[in-house]
Motif scaffolding. Sequence first.
Motif, short mmCIF file in Angstrom:
data_model
loop_
_atom_site.label_atom_id
_atom_site.label_comp_id
_atom_site.label_asym_id
_atom_site.label_seq_id
_atom_site.Cartn_x
_atom_site.Cartn_y
_atom_site.Cartn_z
N CYS A 106 0.51 -1.54 0.17
CA CYS A 106 0.02 -0.01 0.47
C CYS A 106 0.72 1.57 0.05
CB CYS A 106 -1.11 0.00 1.16
SG CYS A 106 -2.32 1.41 1.11
N CYS A 114 -9.00 4.47 -1.53
CA CYS A 114 -10.02 3.74 -1.15
C CYS A 114 -10.81 4.68 0.08
CB CYS A 114 -8.92 2.66 0.00
SG CYS A 114 -7.90 3.38 0.93
N TYR A 133 -7.68 0.12 7.75
CA TYR A 133 -8.85 -0.16 7.63
C TYR A 133 -9.43 -0.62 8.83
CZ TYR A 133 -11.53 -4.34 6.24
OH TYR A 133 -12.82 -5.47 5.89
N PRO A 153 -5.52 -3.31 -2.11
CA PRO A 153 -6.14 -3.81 -1.18
C PRO A 153 -6.42 -5.34 -1.78
CG PRO A 153 -7.39 -2.04 -1.17
CD PRO A 153 -5.97 -2.41 -2.53
N VAL A 165 -10.98 -6.95 4.01
CA VAL A 165 -9.97 -6.37 3.75
C VAL A 165 -8.87 -6.84 3.83
CG1 VAL A 165 -9.45 -4.72 2.25
CG2 VAL A 165 -11.51 -5.16 2.21
N LYS A 167 -4.83 -5.06 4.11
CA LYS A 167 -3.47 -4.33 3.24
C LYS A 167 -2.59 -3.90 4.25
CE LYS A 167 -4.88 0.12 3.45
NZ LYS A 167 -3.65 0.80 3.99
#
Lengths: 354, 388, 51
Positions: A106, A114, A133, A153, A165, A167
Amino acid sequence: MKRRQFLGLLGAAGITATLGTTKAQASTHSFEGYPGAKGVLFDETRCIGCRKCEAGCNKVNKLPAPAKPFADLTVLNQERRTDEKTYTVVNKYRGKNGPAFRKMQCNHCMEPACASVCFVHAFTKNPDGSVTYDPTVCVGCRYCMVACPFNIPAYEYSDPLTPRVMKCTLCHDQIQKGEQTMPGCVEACPKEALTYGKRDDLLQIARARISQHPERYENHIYGEKEMGGTNWLYISGDPFKDIGLREDLGSKSVPEIVSGPLSVVPMVAALWPALLGGVWAINKRKEKVAAEEQKAAVKAARAAAKAEGEAKLAKAMENAERDKNQAIEREVKRALEEAEAAKKDAGDDGGEGA
Amino acid sequence: MSTENNNKSLMTPANIITAVILAIGLVITVLRFTKGLTGVTNLDQNNPWGLWIGFDLLCGVALAAGGYTTSSACYIFGLKKYHSAVRPAILTAFLGYALVVFALHYDVGRPYRLVYPIFYQPGTTSLLFEVGLCVFLYVTTLAVEFSPAMFEWLGMKNVRNAIHKLTLPLTVFGVVLSTLHQSSLGALYIAVPSKLHPLWYSPYLAILFFVSSIPAGLSMVIFEGTLAHKPWHHMMDKTHLDEHEGVILGFSRGAAISLGAYFCVKLVAMAYDNNWSYLATGWGAWWLLEVVGFVLAPCLMYAIGSREKNIPLIKWAAALTVVGIILNRLNVSLIAFNWQLPSSQRYFPSFYEIMFSVFVVTLGVTIYRFIVSRMPIFFEHPDYKDAH
Amino acid sequence: MEYYVYQDFMLHTKSITYILMGLFVLGFWGFWAFMTSRDEEIHKFPEHDKE
């Protein structure tokens, strides 16, 4: 109307006072990101593709063990991407002077796509520069995966009811808790290909390296402006597109790109009811006028028919009257003639004797 | 009027096929909620949205646009001759949107959290939030707009009359909501210029989707009206039958105009980024097929059909338009999306994904059949002849 | 309150905007009802008035 106008102005002033507490106006203010936000500088000329960063990440984030161990460098022969068990991968590319390696994870964008597209606000751009997240609100719509220009992601597709999700988090939680002073990958790198620090400082370091060794580096810091700027920066000896970094992304962030269409939404709510109501009202008026005209036309037609009928009747009456009078005249005439004739007959018979 | 079918056997060919498809749907349901999306779909990390978004959501919503177009034509624009088409259109729209919501429960990872964006933590910067909010409100609006037919069937006069008074505000609200979510579905893709082929990407995607929803809706009304005419002829009252041709002719005019406008918007979108050179590529040929074969052609067919009062030509135009809308939505979401990925990484739906979409459509058709053969959709209930 | 991230600024402004949208729609309905409350009723089927 004066009283209403005054009250209206008061109301508007009140609302503006409550809502207008922020000095930041989108049209004049420029958004520079949190001061002191951190990031990572990746120097491609130093990366040897040892995959120790992947191992470090896996350990610090307690991710499941991979199918092939991190020491196995044959996996580099296939181009990989992040997945639901892997926050970061190193890929091997063909460089100018032999193999070139790039770590993918990321990029912690300054204006994250996102975060922009998540309809349940599950992504946050933190003051420390990381984009994190929140799995406790995520619905699993995967729009973030669609929108991320770097295809980062990943999703736990095999989980039937509680998929997340996955990441890179820039080790935000671990650093906040004090378990780490820097991300696990940066700590594990043996060649100092990864540097953790304030984004502004990293830019300075990158510029210094490039200016000190212009023959070694491409004259560009990837992530300085791409997609509005990222907190993960790259400098490279090879052209960026040769190490899998797209050069056609432009410098507009997704929040900026989406801002236009998003702004039209409330205009529809504000204007459509008035327009549609107006159309309906105009139509109703037209119908009303048409109905009244029709009524008037019917009335006029009836009146005309009536008048015509009465005229006909009057004429017929007149004719009848005339016919009657003529008949009477005829009868009177005949009677007189008959009387005359009778008189004559009587006179002829007894005329000599008188 | 509706008891004829009840006396016959339920084992008609249509019912048997329906039962088989519904059974497959049940199997898919079990697979989805025990094995996750992996067990049922071909979705992967590069292709997070597949057939269920591209077809069930995008096409489903576009083709359900007959509800707002027909009801606004009749009640806002005052075109009373379309009145008999309103209830069937509202029913189709209601079922369409209800099924979109139903299908979404399978596609999202945590369907039990579908209310979170509206009631818990709205992500107001997201156009998907806008879509979700509007679909939520609109499916409610459609349910209310449809309910008088159900209340008439149930003999609940007072409730029915109370709701009937709301026709105009509901219709206006429906147009507002439809404009918003039809356009926002297109706007979803404005966020992804790097993944959508330039011939389909445009900052104007919102306008493209909204404008095309109009002929989509009008064509579906014609298309379904044609399909329903024979099997439910016995349910149709004189008004419906008398108005039928007028609906087709009038809607064909509207479809011709809106398809023409859509074509113009497509050209403007091309000119905006100066994308003309792409027309000479393979993708260009595909774009030309979509636009010339499925936008321009039906536009002309509608225009000529409306002028010459050629009903068969109009019906073919309707079918072509419906296919064209489906093609456009699939192009934007699946075919031209991720166009740069090597073919080994491209997505194609799995058998289960396709069967699920068949299942959803079948569910809709089945419920539709149940309703039109019993409730006053194709006829006016004798107790309520004030519907105009 | 200063915003460093455009995305966060938009979250704030758009949240307010959605609330405004709700007020627009409801407000307009009420406003319309108020304005038309003394209009003559449109009697399309006079025989229905007999009840």
